[in-house]
Each structure stands twice: as structure tokens, then as C-alpha cells.
Write a protein that holds these residues in place. Sequence first.
Motif, PDB file in Angstrom:
ATOM      1  N   ARG A   1      17.247  17.185  10.461  1.00  0.00           N
ATOM      2  CA  ARG A   1      16.742  18.108  11.474  1.00  0.00           C
ATOM      3  C   ARG A   1      15.464  17.551  12.120  1.00  0.00           C
ATOM      4  O   ARG A   1      15.283  17.627  13.329  1.00  0.00           O
ATOM      5  CB  ARG A   1      16.471  19.479  10.871  1.00  0.00           C
ATOM      6  CG  ARG A   1      16.220  20.547  11.962  1.00  0.00           C
ATOM      7  CD  ARG A   1      15.700  21.867  11.400  1.00  0.00           C
ATOM      8  NE  ARG A   1      16.309  22.285  10.177  1.00  0.00           N
ATOM      9  CZ  ARG A   1      17.494  22.896  10.085  1.00  0.00           C
ATOM     10  NH1 ARG A   1      18.192  23.122  11.183  1.00  0.00           N
ATOM     11  NH2 ARG A   1      17.987  23.249   8.912  1.00  0.00           N
TER      12      ARG A   1
ATOM     13  N   MET B   1      13.009  28.278  24.292  1.00  0.00           N
ATOM     14  CA  MET B   1      14.436  28.116  24.006  1.00  0.00           C
ATOM     15  C   MET B   1      14.846  26.712  24.413  1.00  0.00           C
ATOM     16  O   MET B   1      15.542  26.484  25.404  1.00  0.00           O
ATOM     17  CB  MET B   1      15.251  29.181  24.739  1.00  0.00           C
ATOM     18  CG  MET B   1      15.031  30.569  24.174  1.00  0.00           C
ATOM     19  SD  MET B   1      16.039  31.801  24.993  1.00  0.00           S
ATOM     20  CE  MET B   1      15.443  33.294  24.199  1.00  0.00           C
TER      21      MET B   1
ATOM     22  N   ASN C   1      12.673  23.134  19.508  1.00  0.00           N
ATOM     23  CA  ASN C   1      12.367  24.262  18.632  1.00  0.00           C
ATOM     24  C   ASN C   1      13.309  24.231  17.431  1.00  0.00           C
ATOM     25  O   ASN C   1      14.533  24.236  17.611  1.00  0.00           O
ATOM     26  CB  ASN C   1      12.540  25.567  19.414  1.00  0.00           C
ATOM     27  CG  ASN C   1      12.149  26.801  18.617  1.00  0.00           C
ATOM     28  OD1 ASN C   1      12.073  26.771  17.387  1.00  0.00           O
ATOM     29  ND2 ASN C   1      11.919  27.904  19.311  1.00  0.00           N
ATOM     30  N   PRO C   2      12.805  24.193  16.190  1.00  0.00           N
ATOM     31  CA  PRO C   2      13.679  24.143  15.015  1.00  0.00           C
ATOM     32  C   PRO C   2      14.712  25.260  14.977  1.00  0.00           C
ATOM     33  O   PRO C   2      15.780  25.098  14.373  1.00  0.00           O
ATOM     34  CB  PRO C   2      12.700  24.255  13.842  1.00  0.00           C
ATOM     35  CG  PRO C   2      11.393  23.758  14.383  1.00  0.00           C
ATOM     36  CD  PRO C   2      11.370  24.155  15.834  1.00  0.00           C
ATOM     37  N   ASP C   3      14.412  26.398  15.646  1.00  0.00           N
ATOM     38  CA  ASP C   3      15.376  27.496  15.674  1.00  0.00           C
ATOM     39  C   ASP C   3      16.623  27.145  16.463  1.00  0.00           C
ATOM     40  O   ASP C   3      17.679  27.765  16.273  1.00  0.00           O
ATOM     41  CB  ASP C   3      14.741  28.747  16.304  1.00  0.00           C
ATOM     42  CG  ASP C   3      13.723  29.400  15.394  1.00  0.00           C
ATOM     43  OD1 ASP C   3      13.772  29.151  14.169  1.00  0.00           O
ATOM     44  OD2 ASP C   3      12.883  30.157  15.901  1.00  0.00           O
ATOM     45  N   TRP C   4      16.512  26.172  17.374  1.00  0.00           N
ATOM     46  CA  TRP C   4      17.643  25.831  18.233  1.00  0.00           C
ATOM     47  C   TRP C   4      18.055  24.374  18.063  1.00  0.00           C
ATOM     48  O   TRP C   4      18.688  23.799  18.934  1.00  0.00           O
ATOM     49  CB  TRP C   4      17.304  26.138  19.685  1.00  0.00           C
ATOM     50  CG  TRP C   4      16.667  27.492  19.859  1.00  0.00           C
ATOM     51  CD1 TRP C   4      15.472  27.776  20.434  1.00  0.00           C
ATOM     52  CD2 TRP C   4      17.188  28.740  19.395  1.00  0.00           C
ATOM     53  NE1 TRP C   4      15.219  29.116  20.374  1.00  0.00           N
ATOM     54  CE2 TRP C   4      16.246  29.748  19.735  1.00  0.00           C
ATOM     55  CE3 TRP C   4      18.353  29.132  18.720  1.00  0.00           C
ATOM     56  CZ2 TRP C   4      16.435  31.093  19.435  1.00  0.00           C
ATOM     57  CZ3 TRP C   4      18.543  30.467  18.405  1.00  0.00           C
ATOM     58  CH2 TRP C   4      17.590  31.437  18.773  1.00  0.00           C
ATOM     59  N   CYS C   5      17.704  23.796  16.924  1.00  0.00           N
ATOM     60  CA  CYS C   5      18.159  22.451  16.550  1.00  0.00           C
ATOM     61  C   CYS C   5      18.823  22.611  15.194  1.00  0.00           C
ATOM     62  O   CYS C   5      18.178  22.504  14.145  1.00  0.00           O
ATOM     63  CB  CYS C   5      16.970  21.491  16.499  1.00  0.00           C
ATOM     64  SG  CYS C   5      17.413  19.784  16.118  1.00  0.00           S
ATOM     65  N   LEU C   6      20.130  22.892  15.200  1.00  0.00           N
ATOM     66  CA  LEU C   6      20.829  23.350  14.002  1.00  0.00           C
ATOM     67  C   LEU C   6      22.109  22.557  13.755  1.00  0.00           C
ATOM     68  O   LEU C   6      22.692  21.983  14.680  1.00  0.00           O
ATOM     69  CB  LEU C   6      21.193  24.833  14.139  1.00  0.00           C
ATOM     70  CG  LEU C   6      20.069  25.816  14.488  1.00  0.00           C
ATOM     71  CD1 LEU C   6      20.651  27.189  14.776  1.00  0.00           C
ATOM     72  CD2 LEU C   6      19.049  25.890  13.369  1.00  0.00           C
TER      73      LEU C   6
ATOM     74  N   GLU D   1      25.118  26.029  10.721  1.00  0.00           N
ATOM     75  CA  GLU D   1      24.019  26.948  11.018  1.00  0.00           C
ATOM     76  C   GLU D   1      24.243  27.654  12.355  1.00  0.00           C
ATOM     77  O   GLU D   1      23.936  28.848  12.500  1.00  0.00           O
ATOM     78  CB  GLU D   1      22.696  26.178  11.035  1.00  0.00           C
ATOM     79  CG  GLU D   1      22.252  25.704   9.667  1.00  0.00           C
ATOM     80  CD  GLU D   1      21.052  24.779   9.719  1.00  0.00           C
ATOM     81  OE1 GLU D   1      20.224  24.826   8.792  1.00  0.00           O
ATOM     82  OE2 GLU D   1      20.929  23.996  10.694  1.00  0.00           O
ATOM     83  N   TRP D   2      24.791  26.936  13.326  1.00  0.00           N
ATOM     84  CA  TRP D   2      25.102  27.577  14.604  1.00  0.00           C
ATOM     85  C   TRP D   2      26.169  28.643  14.432  1.00  0.00           C
ATOM     86  O   TRP D   2      26.091  29.730  15.032  1.00  0.00           O
ATOM     87  CB  TRP D   2      25.567  26.539  15.633  1.00  0.00           C
ATOM     88  CG  TRP D   2      24.436  25.887  16.363  1.00  0.00           C
ATOM     89  CD1 TRP D   2      24.047  24.575  16.287  1.00  0.00           C
ATOM     90  CD2 TRP D   2      23.534  26.509  17.291  1.00  0.00           C
ATOM     91  NE1 TRP D   2      22.967  24.338  17.091  1.00  0.00           N
ATOM     92  CE2 TRP D   2      22.625  25.510  17.729  1.00  0.00           C
ATOM     93  CE3 TRP D   2      23.403  27.788  17.792  1.00  0.00           C
ATOM     94  CZ2 TRP D   2      21.614  25.763  18.644  1.00  0.00           C
ATOM     95  CZ3 TRP D   2      22.382  28.059  18.703  1.00  0.00           C
ATOM     96  CH2 TRP D   2      21.509  27.064  19.121  1.00  0.00           C
TER      97      TRP D   2
ATOM     98  N   ARG E   1      24.552  31.611  12.972  1.00  0.00           N
ATOM     99  CA  ARG E   1      23.710  32.292  13.960  1.00  0.00           C
ATOM    100  C   ARG E   1      24.573  33.149  14.899  1.00  0.00           C
ATOM    101  O   ARG E   1      24.270  34.307  15.165  1.00  0.00           O
ATOM    102  CB  ARG E   1      22.920  31.244  14.749  1.00  0.00           C
ATOM    103  CG  ARG E   1      21.790  31.785  15.608  1.00  0.00           C
ATOM    104  CD  ARG E   1      20.676  32.414  14.774  1.00  0.00           C
ATOM    105  NE  ARG E   1      20.071  31.497  13.836  1.00  0.00           N
ATOM    106  CZ  ARG E   1      19.016  30.721  14.094  1.00  0.00           C
ATOM    107  NH1 ARG E   1      18.469  30.747  15.295  1.00  0.00           N
ATOM    108  NH2 ARG E   1      18.495  29.944  13.155  1.00  0.00           N
TER     109      ARG E   1
END
Length: 636
Positions: free
Chosen positions: A399, A425, A429-434, A438-439, A442
Amino acid sequence: MANIISSKIADFIVRFPPFDSLKTDEISSLSEEAEVLYFKKGESVFKHKEKARPFIYFLKEGQVLLRETVDAQKKLIDICDEGELFGVRAMLTGNPYVFEAFCQEESLVYAFPLSVFKPIVESNNNVSLFFASGLASGQKPTGLNTLYRQSDPDKVSDFLSWQKPLEELSEPLLLVKSNTTIKSAALEMTAKASNGIVVTNEEGKAVGIVTDTDFRAKVAGGTFSIEDPVSTIMSTNLIAKQLGLPLAEYLISMLKHNIKHLLITKEEEVVGVFSQQTLFSHLQFNPFSILYNIESAENVEKLCFHRNNVDHFLRYYLEQNIKTAVISQLITTINDALIKKAIQFSLAALDEEKYYRPDVPFAWISLGSEGREEQLLRTDQDNALIFGNVNAAQLNYTREYFIQLARRVNGILFQAGFAYCPANMMARNPDWCLSISEWKNRFEGWIHSPEKEALLLSTIFFDYRYIYGEEELVQMLNSFLKNEVQSHKIFLNFLAKNATKNPAPLSFFKNFVVERSGVHKEEFDLKARALMPLTDIARVLCLEAGNVTIKNTVERYRFLAEQDKSRKELYLQAAQAYEFLMHFRASEGIRNNDSGRFILIKQISKFDRQVLRNSFEPINELQQMIELRFQLNYFS
């Protein structure tokens, strides 16, 4: 009560000419003497040849048509919008009305007595000039044509060249069998002065194409012998288009597939080859050079420099009134090339800095308007990254590597004029690098628990589009999303409710609903009140139909029109409205050097105001339809 009403009248009329040049006491006297008149749709304020009344009329809300009767036919002379005066000619001359003032919509009108208004006209030079210049409705000795956009005659030929169909091919069709030697094929190509040969199999079906580039790159360099079969050097990436399409269609196909030759067919039979070079001879201004320069840029500075040239290209095509669908596809192709080049530069930089590149596939995806192929102007970035599944021990480093990659890519895009997303977004951003798992988790969470935040994120992230890397990762996400939505259809009800949350673009009296406070006070929010409702409705209806691959709003409505014949006309109207709104926003953005989102209604022409109103009509009908379809009264 009378004082309150006159005060509201004064506050309103002072925003419009010629009242904005009146003194305070003149405004007060007019407002105190004004009568407030209400007219139903279909009523007339006054009729043709009717004796003039002792008033001049001001349209507060609604729409009034000025019509002339010619040979028993009603002829439209002018359209009065909010803030316009009418009945002027009768006031100035004392003669009967030469037009009928017909209320096209429910309308609210202020009637100002001539006994108060006429002395102001006679004593105030600015007001006198206003009427002398014919700036009030019904005064049309000059200026009527200014309501309509006029094309520059010098540019008409170039505009028509885009729309002109390809009726015939100038070069003869050269067909050779796949076992023909390279030498024989080259001699035949030279003899016929052609720039492309179609290679066929034994059944005569086209299986490849050979061009000058193939001879230079594969034969002159010594990779293949001239005695080898021509099939060894042919390109098999064949894209065929029907003869007779507009030239723009061929241009888009070449850009989209990154090719320089198309097979041209007629009734499914190959009749020739259409080349980039031939296209250049037809089109005076083309984006190929921009695309080529971006793809061959040697460094970030040159990459950004060449992307800046797109602004001139966009302005040019908007001025030419080229179809919005054509422009958006061209801009998308160029933006995609920019992103791919930014990723390649960033990967090379990480390699140079000795970052260990994990042996894991990844895919870069665009979101929002770029994901929908609708980003005409350079706005803020919306993107994300998917990488393949790895074990727990490798996850953190994997990641972190892709976050480092994304930071560089986002930085290059920022240098190229695409602002950082205020909500972060972005792929950095670690929240959107999955990972793909994980996607999926989500997406599953948003669909199973459609809270307010989940619905907001769904409207952004469900418009994802593959740009670079391992496309299979995106296809896996497509399959997962489709299955989840189909097995949890209650989610669509919540998504449909979310699609109706934006207020209607027009008020009860069909006036534009503008912002009442904040930095954009008195401006119309084109994105929130017009574009977003159409985008959100198209998304939820396509998800309901099980289509998760079409992201473009216009294409979504066209797909829906094919699926639901009973509402075909409505969907096609929505597609047409959306194209116009995109074009209008981009034009306003370029004119004002901003995003084009917020518009001062009084600064746009009457013609544009009317076309805007017309484009809003499908919104209300679509919202009403999905309210019934998804039983939204049961959802809070």
C-alpha cells in the motif's frame, strides 16, 4: 402591510435596468403606487389593438410572450423574462397595443402608473436613453438578432467539415492474402501509391493491416526478411467503421484506440482504409498533434505545457458549436493520455529512487466527471487505485508503495492544472488506495448500510473508469458491484431518494432558483440544480437495469431509451438536455475563467435563458417518475 409590500417591490426592481439608475425617492414613489397583478397560464395582460391602459408593466415572476397577429396567425415577437418591462410602446405613444402580452406561465406582474413613471422618464437622462435604445421588451427596431448566437462566417467551412460525412475514399482498396511475401506486398503498395494494405485469410476475411510504419519498423530494421509472409508484420488491431459517418466519428475512433488507420466498410464488406493523414486533409484543426506531444513528452514540464494547449482547442470547438459528445470524448482521450504519461513518469521516478516495486498488479481509475468522460474544463481531481490481493505481511509495504506512486501522479496532474480534491478523494489517500478485496468490502458496506455518507460516496465512486494498469481488476470490481446491487435492491431505493434531494431548478413561477446567501448569492448553481439531478437519476436507473459498465450520463440515457421504449422520448430529451448543459457550463467557464458552475442569470442572453429553461423540463418528469418507481414516500 402596504409599506411592507412597497418595500419588497423597491428591493426587487432596483436590481434591474432602468430602475438601477433611479434615485431613492423615485424608486419609493414608484413602489408605493405599483399594483401587483397575478395572471394564470394562458391569460393575457393586454391584447392586440386593445386601448392602452395607464400603466407600464414589469414582470416579477413567470414568462410573458409578446405576440403579433398576422393573417389570423399568432407570430412570436419577443419573450419577456423576470425583470423586464413591456407595454412600453403604448406608454411612449399613447396608441393601442401593437402586440398581445400572453402569459406562457403563471405570472406575477407589477403595474406602474404612467402618472408616476412618465415624469421620471422625461427627467432622468439614463432612463430616457434606456428606452431610446430599444432596451425594453417590444422595442425592436434594432437588436433582435442579438438574442441569437451568430457563427463567424469565416469558421463555417471548418465547422461543416466536422459534420460532413465521408462519402467516398480517394485511395483504392488493396487486398493481399496472408501468405503473400512482404516484398510483393510492398511493390504493390508502391505501385498504387497507397498507405495501407488489408491482409485477408483464405476466406477473404480481413485479418490485418500493413502500413508504411510496419515496413519501416519491422523490415528495414532487419527483424523480418522481405521473403517472409506479410502476415508476420501485419497489425491485427482492426477497427472498422461504416462509410458515410461524420468525420468526427472517425477521428474519435482513432484517438480512442490509438491507431492511425481504420477499415471502412459498406454493408459489412471492407471497401477501403481511412488514414490519419487523409483525415488531416479534411480537418483544419485537429487534436492529434496535442495527443502526440503529450504521449512523446520527455519530462513533466513539457507534458504540462502541451496539456495547456487543450484550453485553446476547447475554446475553438465550443465556439464552433461542435457536438458536446464529440468534444468530451476528445478531451477525455487527451486527459487519459496525460494520466498515463504521469503514471509512467512516476513509476520511473520510484525506480530511480530505488523503491522496490512489488510484483503486484494495479489499476488506476478516474472518478466523478472524469470517470464519466464529462470533464471538459480542468476541475479538481477525483481518482483512486486498486491493487491485487497480497498476504498480511506484504500489505503495508504494498500500500505504501502505491501511495508513493499516487502522490507523484497527483502532483503531476496538479502541475498540469488539475487542482487537488478538497475532500482528498484521490489515490494518494490511504482510504482510496486499496486492494481489490478491500474495495469489495468498501462497496459492500455502502450497499448494505446506505447511510448519508455511504450514499454520497457511492455517487462518486460508482462512476469509476479504468485508465491504466491491469484492467482485469476493474472488471472484477464491475462483476462484484453488479451482483451486490442486484441482490440488495433496497439500496437502489435509498440511492433514488438521494437523486431527488437537490431542489428543482425553477420556482413555482418558472424563474431560476438562485442562491440566497453566501459568496454565490443571486447566482444559479448549474451543477447542483441541473447537472447533478440528471447524473444521479441516470446512474440509479442503469444500476437497476444491471448495467455497471456505462458511466457517461448521455450514454446511460441512450441505453435506457433502448431498454424502455415507453419512456424513450423522455430519456432522449434528458440526454439532449445534459449535452446542452455541459456545453453551456464549459462556455461560461471559459468566458469567466472559472468552473462555469455558478451563473449570474442577468448576464446571459434571453435566448440562453429560454434554452436553459427548456433543458430543465426532463428533470422534474424524471424525478416524479423515480419517486413512484422506487416508492420514495416510504423512505425518509
